[in-house]
Design a protein around this motif. Structure first.
Motif, PDB file in Angstrom:
ATOM      1  N   UNK A 150      12.115  -3.341 -14.479  1.00 23.34           N
ATOM      2  CA  UNK A 150      12.919  -4.488 -14.101  1.00 23.34           C
ATOM      3  C   UNK A 150      13.648  -4.297 -12.788  1.00 23.34           C
ATOM      4  N   UNK A 151      14.049  -3.058 -12.499  1.00 21.45           N
ATOM      5  CA  UNK A 151      14.715  -2.775 -11.223  1.00 21.45           C
ATOM      6  C   UNK A 151      13.713  -2.460 -10.121  1.00 21.45           C
ATOM      7  N   UNK A 152      12.654  -1.763 -10.464  1.00 20.39           N
ATOM      8  CA  UNK A 152      11.663  -1.353  -9.453  1.00 20.39           C
ATOM      9  C   UNK A 152      11.054  -2.568  -8.757  1.00 20.39           C
ATOM     10  N   UNK A 153      10.768  -3.630  -9.488  1.00 21.69           N
ATOM     11  CA  UNK A 153      10.090  -4.789  -8.881  1.00 21.69           C
ATOM     12  C   UNK A 153      10.939  -5.467  -7.810  1.00 21.69           C
ATOM     13  N   UNK A 154      12.229  -5.174  -7.797  1.00 23.63           N
ATOM     14  CA  UNK A 154      13.129  -5.812  -6.831  1.00 23.63           C
ATOM     15  C   UNK A 154      13.528  -4.897  -5.684  1.00 23.63           C
ATOM     16  N   UNK A 155      12.878  -3.733  -5.575  1.00 24.86           N
ATOM     17  CA  UNK A 155      13.277  -2.754  -4.564  1.00 24.86           C
ATOM     18  C   UNK A 155      12.465  -2.910  -3.281  1.00 24.86           C
ATOM     19  N   UNK A 156      13.128  -3.134  -2.147  1.00 26.66           N
ATOM     20  CA  UNK A 156      12.389  -3.341  -0.888  1.00 26.66           C
ATOM     21  C   UNK A 156      11.663  -2.101  -0.386  1.00 26.66           C
ATOM     22  N   UNK A 157      12.073  -0.902  -0.834  1.00 24.54           N
ATOM     23  CA  UNK A 157      11.428   0.315  -0.349  1.00 24.54           C
ATOM     24  C   UNK A 157      10.251   0.786  -1.175  1.00 24.54           C
ATOM     25  N   UNK A 158      10.045   0.168  -2.336  1.00 30.05           N
ATOM     26  CA  UNK A 158       9.039   0.688  -3.263  1.00 30.05           C
ATOM     27  C   UNK A 158       7.610   0.501  -2.755  1.00 30.05           C
ATOM     28  N   UNK A 159       7.294  -0.675  -2.245  1.00 30.07           N
ATOM     29  CA  UNK A 159       5.909  -0.974  -1.850  1.00 30.07           C
ATOM     30  C   UNK A 159       5.407   0.021  -0.821  1.00 30.07           C
ATOM     31  N   UNK A 160       6.212   0.313   0.186  1.00 31.27           N
ATOM     32  CA  UNK A 160       5.787   1.248   1.225  1.00 31.27           C
ATOM     33  C   UNK A 160       5.623   2.649   0.664  1.00 31.27           C
ATOM     34  N   UNK A 161       6.482   3.033  -0.271  1.00 29.39           N
ATOM     35  CA  UNK A 161       6.418   4.378  -0.833  1.00 29.39           C
ATOM     36  C   UNK A 161       5.094   4.623  -1.543  1.00 29.39           C
ATOM     37  N   UNK A 162       4.557   3.612  -2.215  1.00 29.96           N
ATOM     38  CA  UNK A 162       3.331   3.795  -2.989  1.00 29.96           C
ATOM     39  C   UNK A 162       2.146   2.999  -2.441  1.00 29.96           C
ATOM     40  N   UNK A 163       2.317   2.411  -1.277  1.00 27.31           N
ATOM     41  CA  UNK A 163       1.205   1.687  -0.661  1.00 27.31           C
ATOM     42  C   UNK A 163       0.767   0.478  -1.451  1.00 27.31           C
ATOM     43  N   UNK A 164       1.714  -0.216  -2.074  1.00 22.19           N
ATOM     44  CA  UNK A 164       1.392  -1.393  -2.889  1.00 22.19           C
ATOM     45  C   UNK A 164       1.367  -2.646  -2.018  1.00 22.19           C
ATOM     46  N   UNK A 165       0.470  -3.543  -2.327  1.00 22.80           N
ATOM     47  CA  UNK A 165       0.370  -4.799  -1.594  1.00 22.80           C
ATOM     48  C   UNK A 165       1.206  -5.871  -2.286  1.00 22.80           C
ATOM     49  N   UNK A 166       1.789  -6.745  -1.472  1.00 23.34           N
ATOM     50  CA  UNK A 166       2.565  -7.840  -2.038  1.00 23.34           C
ATOM     51  C   UNK A 166       1.677  -8.694  -2.936  1.00 23.34           C
ATOM     52  N   UNK A 167       2.199  -9.074  -4.067  1.00 28.24           N
ATOM     53  CA  UNK A 167       1.428  -9.809  -5.058  1.00 28.24           C
ATOM     54  C   UNK A 167       1.002  -8.942  -6.220  1.00 28.24           C
ATOM     55  N   UNK A 168       1.075  -7.608  -6.038  1.00 28.12           N
ATOM     56  CA  UNK A 168       0.814  -6.705  -7.160  1.00 28.12           C
ATOM     57  C   UNK A 168       1.935  -6.875  -8.185  1.00 28.12           C
ATOM     58  N   UNK A 169       1.693  -6.573  -9.458  1.00 28.69           N
ATOM     59  CA  UNK A 169       2.726  -6.772 -10.483  1.00 28.69           C
ATOM     60  C   UNK A 169       4.072  -6.134 -10.151  1.00 28.69           C
ATOM     61  N   UNK A 170       4.052  -4.966  -9.489  1.00 33.31           N
ATOM     62  CA  UNK A 170       5.307  -4.303  -9.166  1.00 33.31           C
ATOM     63  C   UNK A 170       5.881  -4.748  -7.824  1.00 33.31           C
TER      64      UNK A 170
END
Length: 705
Positions: free
Chosen positions: A676-696
């Motif tokens: 619930x908190x991870x999905x709202x973190x601006x630094x998370x996507x870059x840390x794990x190479x996630x693309x916008x639109x992924x569940x997290x």
């Protein structure tokens, strides 16, 4: 904290990280395969039959590397936790808090066994903690005494001839922590935090909260039937005939149901504006016609007061109406049950086992009661927490732990200052007030500067129930003596070995006992990235509580005060509404969803705290020249930070416990606290190479702080 339903002072400490529901049945921690090994030692000797070792800050055994962190980060960080940590029969669930709780309880038990053994050189405090533990563990003596230790109380209840005799008896019972009819205590005045005042509020229920009496689902009906059967059994064990016990139990249920209907719900009880009604004592007394409040105050050992916070004003007229409508024999049976359930753990096994059967097994799904040594160690911590804590700190909180924590707190407070400056939705005027409040926060780390004096508390090595009664009365008297006295913001509300942390609205303090400053939450063997993800997020969580939907209503001095502009409040509510809807969509168990309103403060703190901890870590890493891309254990520093945070919430919980938590606790279940908190973190996507639109990394996310 050891009981999820213990009367809470309205508007005082909040933000505790989530031990309440599991502790409701006095459970005793997590068994951690691979880290908290079970090694058979000595059985039935007052010593652990297991050896618990702490889980490290970076727990590689819990990772499920086959899971995509961009799809379900909890499964990635904690996917193997449940398999590696089966729930022991004596627990309602397992999580990181309970792994550490077991380690700390084991440490306390070592201290207590040494103190109980006696010998030359014991300090007066060590004598008290040793004798309290020794008496608690002496089940043969407890069995031999039977119910004799509470017979005087039961006889006094039986001797009541009219309802006019109830007020002094209620005061006498409340002084020893018997939950009779309503709650009474001390608190800081919400609107003048320099004052300590009396408060009165709803209470007297035997089940967790009002809706347990009112919901109509099949599970709720079943629990009510089980509760009535349990009350009847307890009364029967104490000498009532089966027929009378059954009749009295049903009468008690009818009485308590009426009190429940007049009570505020758990969500409303979070709102300080709904629980603050300061009034002259004469006005309050008019809501309790015929109730001799002076006699109650005398027996509860309260100073006479001229004003009181009538925390739940609708409750007291309804209480008096139901007392008038209920026959005296039922009210006396109600009081007998309250005494029996309060002291069941110091009565013969038949009482202890029956009490656990309802509150532990049926309510929380826990098959077996915790070992006696665990419960007695916890009881000493509850009764003589600073006497025991002083020894604990000397042995387990040495080195530079306090200095490192102080540095981390300063980093995260600085990060919050920068965060406030950067907020686009807050006006300059409100930012000034927010930073004023931030700079006035007092930090309490590890243990108090001045230890509590227990010299006037009598503890005997052969009087388990008497020790508990005297300790309850001692603490009651200590708390009520504060009424009318200056506030001491340096006093602690948690004992040093406690595995928790909190924020106090009225004192504007954040509090981190030594008990939580241990692995996995703070691990001196781990890098800063892991520790900032673990304990750093906890620090940020507590700090953010000063600015959540409750905390925002108090200023830097601890006064209930609206220091926001109307437009800023509107913007704030729009952002918290987003969190409320997000968490309210999570299905916790069966058809029960997380209550987004009830959990809003904790969810806001989780989200804001994680962001602040990450900002602080990046600043610390920059100062120290850390290569963020360098890998340790196969992960970069930002990845280790987020893994550390998520692993705070690795869990394995029984569905009954989860249901109880969702219905009563302001904390979301652990799984949802991670994702619930991870999905709202601006630094998370870059840390794990996630693309916008992924569940997290949803296209729309929530952000308050």
């Amino acid at each position: 904290m050891l009981n999820a339903w213990t009367l809470g002072v309205p508007g005082r400490t909040r933000g505790r990280l989530g031990l309440g529901v599991l502790m409701a049945s006095v459970t005793a921690g997590a068994w951690s395969a691979g880290f908290a090994q079970q090694i058979k030692l000595v059985n039935d000797s007052g010593k652990p039959a297991e050896v618990y070792l702490p889980i490290p800050g970076f727990d590689a055994t819990s990772l499920d590397v086959s899971a995509d962190p961009c799809n379900d980060f909890y499964k990635f960080a904690c996917g193997k936790f449940a398999a590696n940590h089966p729930i022991p029969a004596d627990q309602a669930g397992v999580d990181q808090f309970y792994a550490l709780y077991n380690v700390n309880t084991q440490s306390l038990n070592g201290i207590l066994n040494k103190a109980a053994a006696g010998g030359a050189g014991r300090s007066p405090d060590e004598q008290k903690i040793g004798d309290f533990y020794k008496a608690c563990m002496d089940t043969d003596a407890i069995e031999a005494k039977g119910i004799a230790p509470i017979e005087p109380l039961l006889s006094e209840i039986d001797a009541v001839k009219s309802k006019a005799e109830l007020p002094p008896l209620i005061g006498k019972l409340q002084r020893i922590s018997v939950n009779a009819f309503f709650g009474y205590g001390e608190q800081q005045d919400f609107k003048d935090a320099t004052k300590q005042i009396a408060f009165a509020q709803q209470g007297g229920l035997g089940m967790p909260e009002k809706d347990y009496y009112l919901r109509t689902g099949a599970k709720d009906v079943e629990l009510r039937e089980q509760y009535v059967a349990h009350v009847a059994k307890m009364l029967e064990l104490a000498g009532s005939s089966p027929e009378k016990a059954k009749k009295d139990a049903q009468g008690i249920m009818t009485f308590e149901t009426a009190l429940a209907k007049a009570s505020l719900g758990v969500t409303d009880m979070r709102d300080p504006e709904k629980t603050y009604h300061l009034q002259p004592i004469s006005t309050f007394q008019t809501t309790m016609p015929g109730f001799k409040f002076d006699e109650f105050q005398s027996e509860v050992h309260s100073p006479k007061v001229t004003e009181i916070n009538n925390s739940t004003p609708d409750f007291f007229p309804a209480l008096m109406k139901e007392i008038d409508a209920t026959n005296l024999e039922t009210l006396k049976a109600y009081l007998r049950y309250q005494v029996l359930t309060t002291y069941a753990g110091r009565l013969p096994k038949r009482f202890d086992a029956e009490n656990f059967d309802f509150y532990g097994r049926k309510l929380n799904g826990q098959p077996e009661q915790a070992a006696r040594w665990k419960r007695c160690s916890s009881s000493v911590n509850g009764a003589l927490g600073e006497a025991l804590g002083k020894v604990y700190v000397e042995q387990y909180f040495a080195g530079d732990s306090k200095a490192k924590m102080t540095e981390m707190v300063a980093d995260i407070e600085a990060a919050m200052g920068r965060d406030i400056d950067q907020l686009e939705w807050m006006s300059a005027a409100t930012k000034v007030r927010a930073k004023e409040k931030l700079h006035e926060v007092t930090n309490k780390i590890g243990y108090p500067d001045k230890w509590r004096d227990y010299s006037k508390l009598e503890i005997k090595p052969d009087d388990a129930l008497g020790n508990s009664r005297r300790a309850d009365a001692f603490e009651n008297d200590r708390q009520l003596a504060k009424i009318g006295q200056p506030v001491n913001i340096f006093e602690w509300d948690m004992t040093p070995p406690t595995v928790n942390a909190d924020y106090d609205d009225s004192q504007n303090t954040i509090n981190f006992p030594a008990g939580i400053l241990q692995p996995a939450f703070y691990d001196p063997k781990q890098d800063d990235a892991t520790n900032y993800g673990h304990i750093g997020a906890v620090i940020g969580h507590e700090l953010t509580h000063g600015f959540d939907d409750e905390g925002k209503k108090f200023d830097g001095k601890g006064n209930l005060s609206d220091w926001w502009t109307a437009e800023d409040t509107k913007n704030f509510v729009a952002r918290t509404d987003c969190l409320e809807q997000e968490y309210g969509s999570f299905v916790a168990v069966d058809d029960v969803k997380v209550n987004g309103k009830l959990t809003l403060g904790e969810n806001t703190a989780d989200n804001g705290g994680l962001l602040l901890a990450y900002m602080a870590y990046l600043d610390r890493a920059k100062k120290e020249g850390v290569d963020l891309a360098a890998k340790k254990d196969g992960y970069t520093a930002p990845q280790r930070f987020y893994i550390g945070y998520a692993q705070n919430w690795c869990e394995n919980a029984r569905p009954e416990q989860t249901r109880t938590q969702v219905l009563t606790d302001p904390h979301s279940p652990d799984h949802f606290r991670a994702n619930g908190a991870i999905v709202n973190q601006p630094g998370f996507a870059a840390a794990f190479g996630c693309k916008q639109g992924a569940p997290m990394v949803p296209v729309k996310s929530c952000r308050v702080w």
